[in-house]
Write a protein that holds these residues in place. Structure first.
Motif, PDB file in Angstrom:
ATOM      1  N   ILE A 182     -16.909 -15.368  -9.204  1.00 22.10           N
ATOM      2  CA  ILE A 182     -16.601 -13.946  -9.370  1.00 22.10           C
ATOM      3  C   ILE A 182     -17.716 -13.165  -8.699  1.00 22.10           C
ATOM      4  O   ILE A 182     -18.897 -13.494  -8.852  1.00 22.10           O
ATOM      5  N   TRP A 183     -17.339 -12.115  -7.958  1.00 22.25           N
ATOM      6  CA  TRP A 183     -18.326 -11.269  -7.295  1.00 22.25           C
ATOM      7  C   TRP A 183     -17.849  -9.824  -7.311  1.00 22.25           C
ATOM      8  O   TRP A 183     -16.689  -9.543  -7.587  1.00 22.25           O
ATOM      9  N   SER A 234      -9.802  -7.534 -10.299  1.00 19.93           N
ATOM     10  CA  SER A 234      -9.680  -6.810 -11.563  1.00 19.93           C
ATOM     11  C   SER A 234      -8.890  -5.519 -11.347  1.00 19.93           C
ATOM     12  O   SER A 234      -8.863  -4.980 -10.240  1.00 19.93           O
ATOM     13  N   ALA A 235      -8.249  -5.033 -12.391  1.00 22.24           N
ATOM     14  CA  ALA A 235      -7.392  -3.846 -12.286  1.00 22.24           C
ATOM     15  C   ALA A 235      -8.138  -2.640 -11.718  1.00 22.24           C
ATOM     16  O   ALA A 235      -7.558  -1.846 -10.980  1.00 22.24           O
ATOM     17  N   ASN A 236      -9.428  -2.512 -12.042  1.00 22.80           N
ATOM     18  CA  ASN A 236     -10.195  -1.386 -11.524  1.00 22.80           C
ATOM     19  C   ASN A 236     -10.753  -1.656 -10.125  1.00 22.80           C
ATOM     20  O   ASN A 236     -11.401  -0.793  -9.532  1.00 22.80           O
ATOM     21  N   GLY A 237     -10.510  -2.857  -9.578  1.00 20.23           N
ATOM     22  CA  GLY A 237     -10.944  -3.193  -8.228  1.00 20.23           C
ATOM     23  C   GLY A 237     -12.412  -3.550  -8.102  1.00 20.23           C
ATOM     24  O   GLY A 237     -12.894  -3.816  -7.004  1.00 20.23           O
ATOM     25  N   MET A 238     -13.147  -3.582  -9.205  1.00 15.96           N
ATOM     26  CA  MET A 238     -14.588  -3.799  -9.143  1.00 15.96           C
ATOM     27  C   MET A 238     -14.966  -5.267  -8.911  1.00 15.96           C
ATOM     28  O   MET A 238     -15.944  -5.551  -8.229  1.00 15.96           O
ATOM     29  N   PHE A 239     -14.194  -6.214  -9.465  1.00 13.53           N
ATOM     30  CA  PHE A 239     -14.538  -7.634  -9.390  1.00 13.53           C
ATOM     31  C   PHE A 239     -13.436  -8.434  -8.714  1.00 13.53           C
ATOM     32  O   PHE A 239     -12.257  -8.112  -8.843  1.00 13.53           O
ATOM     33  N   THR A 240     -13.853  -9.486  -8.013  1.00 12.94           N
ATOM     34  CA  THR A 240     -12.931 -10.408  -7.355  1.00 12.94           C
ATOM     35  C   THR A 240     -13.253 -11.820  -7.801  1.00 12.94           C
ATOM     36  O   THR A 240     -14.420 -12.198  -7.911  1.00 12.94           O
ATOM     37  N   LEU A 241     -12.211 -12.612  -8.072  1.00 13.01           N
ATOM     38  CA  LEU A 241     -12.346 -14.025  -8.385  1.00 13.01           C
ATOM     39  C   LEU A 241     -11.643 -14.802  -7.289  1.00 13.01           C
ATOM     40  O   LEU A 241     -10.509 -14.486  -6.928  1.00 13.01           O
ATOM     41  N   GLY A 242     -12.338 -15.797  -6.748  1.00 11.00           N
ATOM     42  CA  GLY A 242     -11.742 -16.618  -5.708  1.00 11.00           C
ATOM     43  C   GLY A 242     -12.682 -17.730  -5.306  1.00 11.00           C
ATOM     44  O   GLY A 242     -13.757 -17.908  -5.879  1.00 11.00           O
TER      45      GLY A 242
END
Length: 182
Positions: A68-69, A47-55
């Motif tokens: 998502i984590w 996410s643009a704010n770096g808070m969430f990752t999808l993979g």
């Protein structure tokens, strides 16, 4: 206080904030895939704010999932899992957004797991992991603005309730939010 002392103090504060709160990675990270693109098994959206990752992630040796984590959490707690009931067994997969606007997991060997199964064609679309942790598939106007939301992970919660998610029935759209416990 001299300019040098102010610069030193400011630099020290920035380093402390990065240590305790996490700094965004300086390498180019993306939060969106466009129509015709794929996210391979070893890539991630952030996410643009770096808070969430999808993979993709693994549980054990063979079960693989798309999820998502929280990016900087000390414990890898998944807030959403796409293929919770259908893990990828022993192979690699890709998240693809085809040119018709269908978001799906393609597994090596030919199996598919569509995320949005509405038969609505959207040739100009993109999927973005937004700052709230919602993964949103949108149809775009020719100028790049959002025409309509086609699908979003917040309409399909799995094992966490994030701010902005809704439970129950949307009487306007007829969609119901499900929240399986356990």
């Amino acid at each position: 206080m001299s300019d040098r002392e102010i610069l030193t103090n400011t630099t020290f504060l920035v380093i402390l904030v990065c240590l305790f709160m996490g700094c965004p990675n300086s390498s180019a990270q993306r939060d969106t895939i466009q129509a015709g693109e794929a996210l391979n098994f070893s890539s991630q959206l952030v996410s643009a704010n770096g808070m969430f990752t999808l993979g993709f992630f693994s549980l054990g040796d063979f079960d693989r999932y798309l999820g998502i984590w929280y990016t900087n959490a000390s414990i890898a707690y998944r807030v959403w899992v796409a293929n919770r009931e259908s893990p990828i067994l022993g192979g690699n997969g890709n998240l693809t957004l085809d040119t018709n606007g269908t978001l799906k997991i393609l597994v090596v060997g030919g199996n598919q797991f569509p995320l949005n199964s509405n038969n609505q064609s959207a040739h100009n679309s993109s999927a973005t992991l937004d700052n709230s942790g919602n993964f949103v598939l949108t149809e775009l106007n020719s100028d790049g603005s959002v025409k309509q939301v086609l699908w979003q992970s917040f309409d399909h919660p799995t094992n966490a309730l994030l701010p902005g998610m809704k439970l129950g029935m949307n009487f306007r759209t007829g969609k119901s939010g499900k929240f399986p416990l356990g």
